[in-house]
Each structure stands twice: as structure tokens, then as C-alpha cells.
Design a protein around this motif. Structure first.
Motif, PDB file in Angstrom:
ATOM      1  N   VAL A  29      73.831 -50.407  29.329  1.00 34.04           N
ATOM      2  CA  VAL A  29      73.498 -49.027  28.972  1.00 34.04           C
ATOM      3  C   VAL A  29      73.520 -48.133  30.210  1.00 34.04           C
ATOM      4  O   VAL A  29      74.085 -47.026  30.204  1.00 34.04           O
ATOM      5  N   HIS A  30      72.933 -48.620  31.309  1.00 35.09           N
ATOM      6  CA  HIS A  30      72.903 -47.835  32.549  1.00 35.09           C
ATOM      7  C   HIS A  30      74.308 -47.659  33.127  1.00 35.09           C
ATOM      8  O   HIS A  30      74.650 -46.568  33.608  1.00 35.09           O
ATOM      9  N   ILE A  31      75.110 -48.697  33.084  1.00 34.06           N
ATOM     10  CA  ILE A  31      76.494 -48.596  33.568  1.00 34.06           C
ATOM     11  C   ILE A  31      77.264 -47.567  32.742  1.00 34.06           C
ATOM     12  O   ILE A  31      77.989 -46.713  33.292  1.00 34.06           O
ATOM     13  N   ASN A  32      77.122 -47.622  31.438  1.00 34.58           N
ATOM     14  CA  ASN A  32      77.849 -46.694  30.568  1.00 34.58           C
ATOM     15  C   ASN A  32      77.397 -45.250  30.777  1.00 34.58           C
ATOM     16  O   ASN A  32      78.214 -44.318  30.734  1.00 34.58           O
ATOM     17  N   ARG A  33      76.117 -45.040  31.025  1.00 31.37           N
ATOM     18  CA  ARG A  33      75.629 -43.681  31.308  1.00 31.37           C
ATOM     19  C   ARG A  33      76.239 -43.142  32.599  1.00 31.37           C
ATOM     20  O   ARG A  33      76.627 -41.977  32.671  1.00 31.37           O
ATOM     21  N   LEU A  34      76.309 -43.995  33.607  1.00 32.45           N
ATOM     22  CA  LEU A  34      76.919 -43.574  34.874  1.00 32.45           C
ATOM     23  C   LEU A  34      78.400 -43.240  34.676  1.00 32.45           C
ATOM     24  O   LEU A  34      78.900 -42.245  35.215  1.00 32.45           O
ATOM     25  N   ARG A  35      79.084 -44.053  33.920  1.00 29.87           N
ATOM     26  CA  ARG A  35      80.499 -43.777  33.657  1.00 29.87           C
ATOM     27  C   ARG A  35      80.677 -42.450  32.926  1.00 29.87           C
ATOM     28  O   ARG A  35      81.585 -41.673  33.231  1.00 29.87           O
ATOM     29  N   ASP A  36      79.818 -42.189  31.958  1.00 31.26           N
ATOM     30  CA  ASP A  36      79.917 -40.930  31.214  1.00 31.26           C
ATOM     31  C   ASP A  36      79.652 -39.728  32.113  1.00 31.26           C
ATOM     32  O   ASP A  36      80.339 -38.706  32.027  1.00 31.26           O
TER      33      ASP A  36
ATOM     34  N   PHE B 227      80.085 -39.417  35.349  1.00 36.97           N
ATOM     35  CA  PHE B 227      81.049 -39.201  36.429  1.00 36.97           C
ATOM     36  C   PHE B 227      82.487 -39.535  36.010  1.00 36.97           C
ATOM     37  O   PHE B 227      83.328 -39.812  36.856  1.00 36.97           O
ATOM     38  N   ARG B 228      82.726 -39.437  34.721  1.00 36.94           N
ATOM     39  CA  ARG B 228      84.039 -39.808  34.178  1.00 36.94           C
ATOM     40  C   ARG B 228      85.166 -38.987  34.809  1.00 36.94           C
ATOM     41  O   ARG B 228      86.265 -39.496  35.063  1.00 36.94           O
ATOM     42  N   ASP B 229      84.911 -37.713  35.065  1.00 36.18           N
ATOM     43  CA  ASP B 229      85.967 -36.831  35.567  1.00 36.18           C
ATOM     44  C   ASP B 229      85.987 -36.718  37.087  1.00 36.18           C
ATOM     45  O   ASP B 229      86.783 -35.972  37.650  1.00 36.18           O
ATOM     46  N   TRP B 230      85.095 -37.445  37.763  1.00 37.87           N
ATOM     47  CA  TRP B 230      85.069 -37.385  39.230  1.00 37.87           C
ATOM     48  C   TRP B 230      86.183 -38.262  39.787  1.00 37.87           C
ATOM     49  O   TRP B 230      86.414 -39.380  39.308  1.00 37.87           O
ATOM     50  N   THR B 231      86.831 -37.770  40.828  1.00 36.87           N
ATOM     51  CA  THR B 231      87.962 -38.488  41.413  1.00 36.87           C
ATOM     52  C   THR B 231      87.558 -39.355  42.601  1.00 36.87           C
ATOM     53  O   THR B 231      88.390 -40.058  43.175  1.00 36.87           O
TER      54      THR B 231
ATOM     55  N   PHE C 121      85.172 -41.920  42.820  1.00 33.84           N
ATOM     56  CA  PHE C 121      84.857 -43.331  42.614  1.00 33.84           C
ATOM     57  C   PHE C 121      84.941 -43.691  41.140  1.00 33.84           C
ATOM     58  O   PHE C 121      84.971 -42.822  40.267  1.00 33.84           O
ATOM     59  N   GLU C 122      84.949 -44.996  40.903  1.00 33.62           N
ATOM     60  CA  GLU C 122      84.991 -45.513  39.542  1.00 33.62           C
ATOM     61  C   GLU C 122      84.251 -46.840  39.493  1.00 33.62           C
ATOM     62  O   GLU C 122      84.303 -47.620  40.453  1.00 33.62           O
ATOM     63  N   ILE C 123      83.542 -47.102  38.411  1.00 33.68           N
ATOM     64  CA  ILE C 123      82.859 -48.381  38.227  1.00 33.68           C
ATOM     65  C   ILE C 123      83.721 -49.265  37.331  1.00 33.68           C
ATOM     66  O   ILE C 123      84.064 -48.892  36.207  1.00 33.68           O
ATOM     67  N   ILE C 124      84.068 -50.445  37.853  1.00 27.85           N
ATOM     68  CA  ILE C 124      84.980 -51.353  37.162  1.00 27.85           C
ATOM     69  C   ILE C 124      84.209 -52.562  36.633  1.00 27.85           C
ATOM     70  O   ILE C 124      83.365 -53.129  37.333  1.00 27.85           O
ATOM     71  N   THR C 125      84.504 -52.942  35.400  1.00 31.28           N
ATOM     72  CA  THR C 125      83.955 -54.176  34.844  1.00 31.28           C
ATOM     73  C   THR C 125      84.843 -55.354  35.236  1.00 31.28           C
ATOM     74  O   THR C 125      86.065 -55.307  35.053  1.00 31.28           O
ATOM     75  N   VAL C 126      84.243 -56.382  35.816  1.00 30.13           N
ATOM     76  CA  VAL C 126      84.972 -57.612  36.140  1.00 30.13           C
ATOM     77  C   VAL C 126      84.602 -58.623  35.056  1.00 30.13           C
ATOM     78  O   VAL C 126      83.485 -59.163  35.045  1.00 30.13           O
ATOM     79  N   ARG C 127      85.508 -58.819  34.158  1.00 25.47           N
ATOM     80  CA  ARG C 127      85.214 -59.579  32.939  1.00 25.47           C
ATOM     81  C   ARG C 127      84.625 -60.955  33.238  1.00 25.47           C
ATOM     82  O   ARG C 127      85.147 -61.709  34.052  1.00 25.47           O
ATOM     83  N   GLY C 128      83.508 -61.235  32.590  1.00 27.87           N
ATOM     84  CA  GLY C 128      82.859 -62.535  32.725  1.00 27.87           C
ATOM     85  C   GLY C 128      82.012 -62.686  33.956  1.00 27.87           C
ATOM     86  O   GLY C 128      81.378 -63.709  34.138  1.00 27.87           O
ATOM     87  N   ILE C 129      81.991 -61.657  34.840  1.00 24.11           N
ATOM     88  CA  ILE C 129      81.242 -61.771  36.082  1.00 24.11           C
ATOM     89  C   ILE C 129      80.228 -60.636  36.230  1.00 24.11           C
ATOM     90  O   ILE C 129      79.026 -60.854  36.265  1.00 24.11           O
ATOM     91  N   GLY C 130      80.724 -59.397  36.311  1.00 21.58           N
ATOM     92  CA  GLY C 130      79.802 -58.284  36.537  1.00 21.58           C
ATOM     93  C   GLY C 130      80.540 -56.990  36.787  1.00 21.58           C
ATOM     94  O   GLY C 130      81.467 -56.658  36.030  1.00 21.58           O
TER      95      GLY C 130
END
Length: 224
Positions: free
Chosen positions: A193-200, A202-206, A208-217
Motif C-alpha cells: 500500500v505504501h509503495i503504491n501511494r508513493l508511485r501514485d 510521483f508518477r509523473d516525476w522524471t 526517480f522510479e520505484i521498481i518491483t523486483v518480482r519475488g524479492i522486493g
């Protein structure tokens, strides 16, 4: 020049570590146990401490606790043969910033040291700058030009942690332990939930970006 104190009772291991550090431009100090390490700390400035756990007179856990009493922001790296999860947990509870298991990869150790030193500088300044974006730890704000966001505490700490180590992958457990604490009942859902809020936000900011690493974090990636 950055000064690193190596606290290790095995003479050959200690000398090897110091040799590697010197090759990478660091000045080294040496101690064979926690008591000797504290004596050095009282007399000389030290930027980072590398320590073993199993040592005579004063072991690594107690030394770490003693260091944290007087040098709150000092970067500490535990390098030990003890690899059980309970040993790692005890190390982080005592106050270490990072934990490596022997035998260590020398290049990885140097990279981790540089990351810890960078993190220490960020903590001292209490600000992190990425392109035009500035994260202010004291005010929990993220600003860019005329935009200013004041984030909820946990969201800010999570973003600050990820951006302090760009491209480094953090497991979900690592993030939950650091942001919410080991005794918290926080689960994957809360973190997501916290990750998704941060993505929402700063979605349009150029910057940085938060990436999901599948199965890890997760990891943060600088885009500038």
C-alpha cells in the motif's frame, strides 16, 4: 582521507582487510578486540568501523552497543562467519548498519563500505538530492521547483531508504524491519500500500522510479 577501523582478532584476516582497504584509497586503523577498539575511538576520528563478532575481552555485539552510545551515526559493518538468521537479527538489534558473512567478496565489501559512507553523509546533512528533487528528512518533505509534498512519516522513510541506495534491491522483510521495526506486525499488504501511494504521488516525476523486483522486493532507480 576516510579512516576505517578494522576490529578483528585474527591477525591474517585483519591484515588482508587493511590491505584491500588501502588499495581502494582508505586509511586504516587496527584493533584485535572491542576494548582496544574503544581506546582508539577515544583518541582518533574514525569514519567507519568493520568488526568481527567472536573476539576476546569484548565481542562484536557488545562493541556495537558501546559504539552506538557515543557515536550514534557511525557506520558499522559486521563481517563474521556466523550466518544464522538469529545472529544477523542480533547484529542489527545491537546497531550494525550492514552484515557480511565470511569469506567475503572483497569488491562487494568495498562497494558496501562506500554505500555506508554515502548514507552516513546523507544522514548528517539530513537531505538527499536527486536531479531537481530534494528530500528533507527533518520536514518529511519532497520538493521540486515550486512543488512540495509533505509525506506521512512511514512513506517518507521508505522513499528515503530506497533512494539513499539507488539500484540496490531490498527484500520486503528488510524494508518492513527497518521502517516498521522487527516487533511490528506489519505485513506485505501494508508495504505494498505504501509503495503504491508513493508511485501514485510521483508518477509523473522524471527524477526517480520505484521498481518491483518480482519475488524479492523493491529498488529505486534514478532517471536523471
Amino acid at each position: 582521507m576516510i579512516r576505517i577501523l578494522v576490529v578483528e582478532d585474527d591477525t591474517n584476516t585483519r591484515k588482508l582487510m587493511c590491505a584491500v582497504l588501502k588499495q581502494n584509497g582508505f586509511k586504516t586503523l587496527q584493533a584485535n578486540d572491542g576494548v582496544a577498539a574503544l581506546e582508539i575511538m577515544d583518541k582518533q576520528h574514525v569514519d567507519l568501523v568493520i568488526l568481527d563478532l567472536m573476539m576476546p575481552n569484548m565481542g562484536g555485539y557488545e562493541l556495537t552497543r558501546q559504539l552506538r552510545l557515543s557515536w550514534k551515526n557511525l557506520p558499522i559493518l559486521m563481517v563474521t562467519a556466523r550466518q544464522a538468521p538469529k545472529d544477523k537479527r542480533q547484529g542489527f538489534i545491537a546497531g550494525t548498519d550492514d552484515y557480511m558473512i565470511k569469506p567475503v567478496d572483497e569488491r562487494e565489501m568495498v562497494l558496501r563500505i562506500k554505500a555506508l559512507l554515502r548514507r552516513s553523509q546523507i544522514s548528517s546533512d539530513h537531505k538527499l538530492t536527486i536531479g531537481e528533487a530534494v528530500l528533507d528528512y527533518d520536514t518529511l518533505t519532497v520538493s521540486r521547483e515550486h512543488e512540495v509534498f509533505t509525506l506521512p512519516q512511514k512513506e517518507f522513510y521508505l522513499l528515503f531508504k530506497l533512494l539513499s541506495y539507488p539500484n540496490m534491491i531490498f527484500t520486503r522483510l528488510q524494508l518492513m524491519d527497518e521502517i516498521w521495526g522487527m516487533e511490528s506486525e506489519t505485513d506485505d499488504h501494508t508495504l505494498n500500500v505504501h509503495i503504491n501511494r508513493l508511485r501514485d504521488r510521483f508518477r509523473d516525476w522524471t527524477e526517480f522510479e520505484i521498481i518491483t523486483v518480482r519475488g524479492i522486493g523493491y529498488k529505486a532507480v534514478k532517471k536523471v
